[in-house]
Enzyme design. Structure first.
Site, PDB file in Angstrom:
ATOM      1  N   TRP A 325       0.832  -1.203   0.000  1.00  0.00           N
ATOM      2  CA  TRP A 325       0.000   0.000   0.000  1.00  0.00           C
ATOM      3  C   TRP A 325       0.865   1.251   0.000  1.00  0.00           C
ATOM      4  O   TRP A 325       0.509   2.258  -0.619  1.00  0.00           O
ATOM      5  CB  TRP A 325      -0.903  -0.002   1.247  1.00  0.00           C
ATOM      6  CG  TRP A 325      -1.758   1.218   1.385  1.00  0.00           C
ATOM      7  CD1 TRP A 325      -3.015   1.413   0.889  1.00  0.00           C
ATOM      8  CD2 TRP A 325      -1.413   2.446   2.063  1.00  0.00           C
ATOM      9  NE1 TRP A 325      -3.475   2.673   1.210  1.00  0.00           N
ATOM     10  CE2 TRP A 325      -2.521   3.324   1.925  1.00  0.00           C
ATOM     11  CE3 TRP A 325      -0.286   2.873   2.765  1.00  0.00           C
ATOM     12  CZ2 TRP A 325      -2.508   4.599   2.481  1.00  0.00           C
ATOM     13  CZ3 TRP A 325      -0.287   4.146   3.305  1.00  0.00           C
ATOM     14  CH2 TRP A 325      -1.383   4.995   3.163  1.00  0.00           C
ATOM     15  N   HIS A 326       2.022   1.178   0.652  1.00  0.00           N
ATOM     16  CA  HIS A 326       2.867   2.366   0.791  1.00  0.00           C
ATOM     17  C   HIS A 326       3.548   2.757  -0.512  1.00  0.00           C
ATOM     18  O   HIS A 326       3.932   3.918  -0.667  1.00  0.00           O
ATOM     19  CB  HIS A 326       3.925   2.134   1.878  1.00  0.00           C
ATOM     20  CG  HIS A 326       3.386   2.284   3.261  1.00  0.00           C
ATOM     21  ND1 HIS A 326       2.763   1.258   3.934  1.00  0.00           N
ATOM     22  CD2 HIS A 326       3.364   3.353   4.117  1.00  0.00           C
ATOM     23  CE1 HIS A 326       2.393   1.682   5.129  1.00  0.00           C
ATOM     24  NE2 HIS A 326       2.736   2.948   5.263  1.00  0.00           N
ATOM     25  N   GLY A 327       3.717   1.840  -1.428  1.00  0.00           N
ATOM     26  CA  GLY A 327       4.348   2.235  -2.676  1.00  0.00           C
ATOM     27  C   GLY A 327       4.658   1.072  -3.585  1.00  0.00           C
ATOM     28  O   GLY A 327       4.737  -0.080  -3.157  1.00  0.00           O
ATOM     29  N   PHE A 475       2.173   8.471  -1.154  1.00  0.00           N
ATOM     30  CA  PHE A 475       1.443   7.223  -1.010  1.00  0.00           C
ATOM     31  C   PHE A 475      -0.045   7.412  -1.289  1.00  0.00           C
ATOM     32  O   PHE A 475      -0.778   6.452  -1.331  1.00  0.00           O
ATOM     33  CB  PHE A 475       1.645   6.646   0.400  1.00  0.00           C
ATOM     34  CG  PHE A 475       3.105   6.518   0.767  1.00  0.00           C
ATOM     35  CD1 PHE A 475       4.013   6.050  -0.161  1.00  0.00           C
ATOM     36  CD2 PHE A 475       3.558   6.894   2.017  1.00  0.00           C
ATOM     37  CE1 PHE A 475       5.357   5.931   0.170  1.00  0.00           C
ATOM     38  CE2 PHE A 475       4.901   6.768   2.360  1.00  0.00           C
ATOM     39  CZ  PHE A 475       5.804   6.299   1.433  1.00  0.00           C
TER      40      PHE A 475
END
Length: 475
Positions: A325-327, A475
């Site tokens: 999800w963060h990248g 993000f």
């Protein structure tokens, strides 16, 4: 428009003043004002992506009504998956398409196939991960019959695009925010004062702590091979405070700003660097995201029920998804994997909830806090590095003790001054939070003298003149 910018310093008082003036006329007008302000706030980043935000909002609003009014389960399921598919499709195209295309091409080349895939020259819409998750939780809750759809388009649109949380959270739930938007707000001087104090505290964390640490962190991580083991260790710890000051600072400003409008947002941080183990850390760090994955992924997968093998699978899925999800980079996935590996021993030994009831502060507690902080800081290396290879090289350099000097931090007067500023700021942050956590406060409480010191440090030690974006905007 950045929270730490002059433009926001002008934008906020204007919206605040008009907001409480129109409050005397009608709630609908008040919500329309907030919605227009939120769209203006977002358009300041890139007006073209405002249409994507409006489309995503309209999609979830429409499918929510269709699901609720569906005459049978099949039709309800159709509208549910249409919304989920389109939302995740947009997120996938803008955020993950190039990652998958490049990773697949690289994997095929290693087994002798030379493939070329089209990549997209697109800019990641700011906040897309956050407002997409707002909409997903709303749609899922309607599908599961937890809530009824909101039929007022303005009210729902404001829930999705409320400007304090729009670009970097916290990730709100319809059950928490929608009822507040739908009821009349009454100005509270006490709440407004609390909000201003929280904004100042957030600005201190961002401008004084995070941005001063960033000066060293960026140079050390971008050229780690030229630095000694001592400097690499210092760079690691400085990044730990940079990302905490940056992200929790944003959350504090968001929560404080929202209090000015009489709206309460979900708490996103609970003194995470005083955690006693990794499980405790994730109950305290980015709480809105952790609870989102818990409620909408972990529990539906079976949660902590079933066999140990199933529990381990669920934990691994959650942490890998959190990393992803963060990248769109293998570094984030590996970061999630590291946290899963640190969490699993606690799960196997049934100690993953032990710290909840452990509230004593003694030598054992201090040892646990120190160890957890070091482990979390080491994992941050993979979060910050550009590639996994660079992260392992950085990690290896930390244990190359041929050189233990820290000349980089003191090689000229400017660096020495920034080192002093960063050290004082971090120490002040730790002391304030330690005082509050040992008193059992749910959030930082600041005296008038502390506020005075914070303002003094902001003007004398801050980087307000050189606005730096927030890390979580990517993000």
């Amino acid at each position: 428009m950045l929270f730490n910018s002059i433009s926001f310093l002008l934008f906020l008082p204007i919206v605040f003043a008009i907001y409480w003036i129109v409050n005397k006329r009608s709630l609908e007008l008040q919500n329309i004002l907030l919605l227009v302000a939120s769209y203006f706030f977002y358009a300041c980043w890139d007006w073209r992506f405002l249409f994507l935000l409006i489309f995503s909002t309209a999609l979830d609003y429409f499918t929510g009504l269709k699901m609720h009014d569906a005459k049978n389960q099949n039709l309800k399921t159709f509208w549910f998956w249409l919304s989920i598919g389109i939302n995740l499709g947009f997120l996938g195209v803008f955020k993950y398409y190039n990652f998958f295309a490049e990773s697949l091409a690289e994997a095929l080349s290693k087994i002798g196939f030379h493939a070329s895939f089209w990549t997209l020259e697109v800019i990641l819409p700011v906040g897309i991960s956050f407002y997409t998750f707002h909409g997903l939780s709303y749609v899922i809750d309607i599908y599961k019959n937890r809530i009824e759809p909101e039929r007022n388009m303005v009210t729902y649109s404001l829930f999705v695009s409320y400007f304090p949380l729009l670009v970097a959270g916290p990730i709100e739930r319809a059950t928490h925010l929608l009822p507040q938007i739908k009821k009349q707000r009454i100005f509270s001087y006490q709440l407004a004062v609390q909000g201003v104090k929280q904004i100042i505290w957030g600005l201190f964390k961002k401008v004084v702590v995070a941005d001063n640490c960033a000066f060293f962190v960026n140079q050390i991580f971008e050229n780690s091979s030229s630095h000694s083991a001592t400097e690499l260790w210092m760079g690691m710890f400085l990044f730990s405070f940079q990302i905490y000051g940056d992200f929790s600072g944003y959350s504090d400003i968001a929560l404080g700003t929202s209090k000015l409008f009489g709206i309460d947002l979900l708490r996103n941080f609970n003194f995470p660097y005083f955690s006693r183990d990794i499980a405790d850390f994730w109950r305290r760090w980015h709480i809105s995201l952790s609870s989102w994955f818990r409620d909408y992924v972990y529990i539906p997968l079976g949660g902590s029920q079933g066999s140990k093998a199933m529990q381990l699978r669920n934990v691994m899925v959650i942490f890998l998804l959190s990393g992803f999800w963060h990248g769109a980079n293998w570094t984030f996935i590996f970061w999630g994997l590291l946290h899963a590996l640190l969490f699993i021993p606690l799960l196997i030994s049934n100690k993953n909830r032990a710290s909840i009831s452990d509230t004593k502060y003694n030598f054992k507690a201090y040892s646990k806090i120190a160890l957890t902080f070091v482990l979390v800081s080491m994992a941050w290396i993979f979060f910050r590095a550009n590639t996994i290879t660079e992260a392992f090289q950085y990690f290896g350099g930390m244990f190359d003790f041929h050189s233990l000097s820290a000349n980089y931090f003191y090689k000229n007067s400017k660096y020495a001054l920034l080192t002093l500023i960063s050290s004082v700021a971090i120490l002040f942050l730790i002391l304030i939070e330690w005082k509050n956590v040992t008193k059992g406060n749910q959030e930082v409480r600041l005296s008038k003298w502390t506020i005075f010191v914070l303002l003094f440090m902001l003007f004398c030690m801050g980087t307000y003149r050189n606005q730096m974006s927030f890390i979580y905007f990517q993000f």
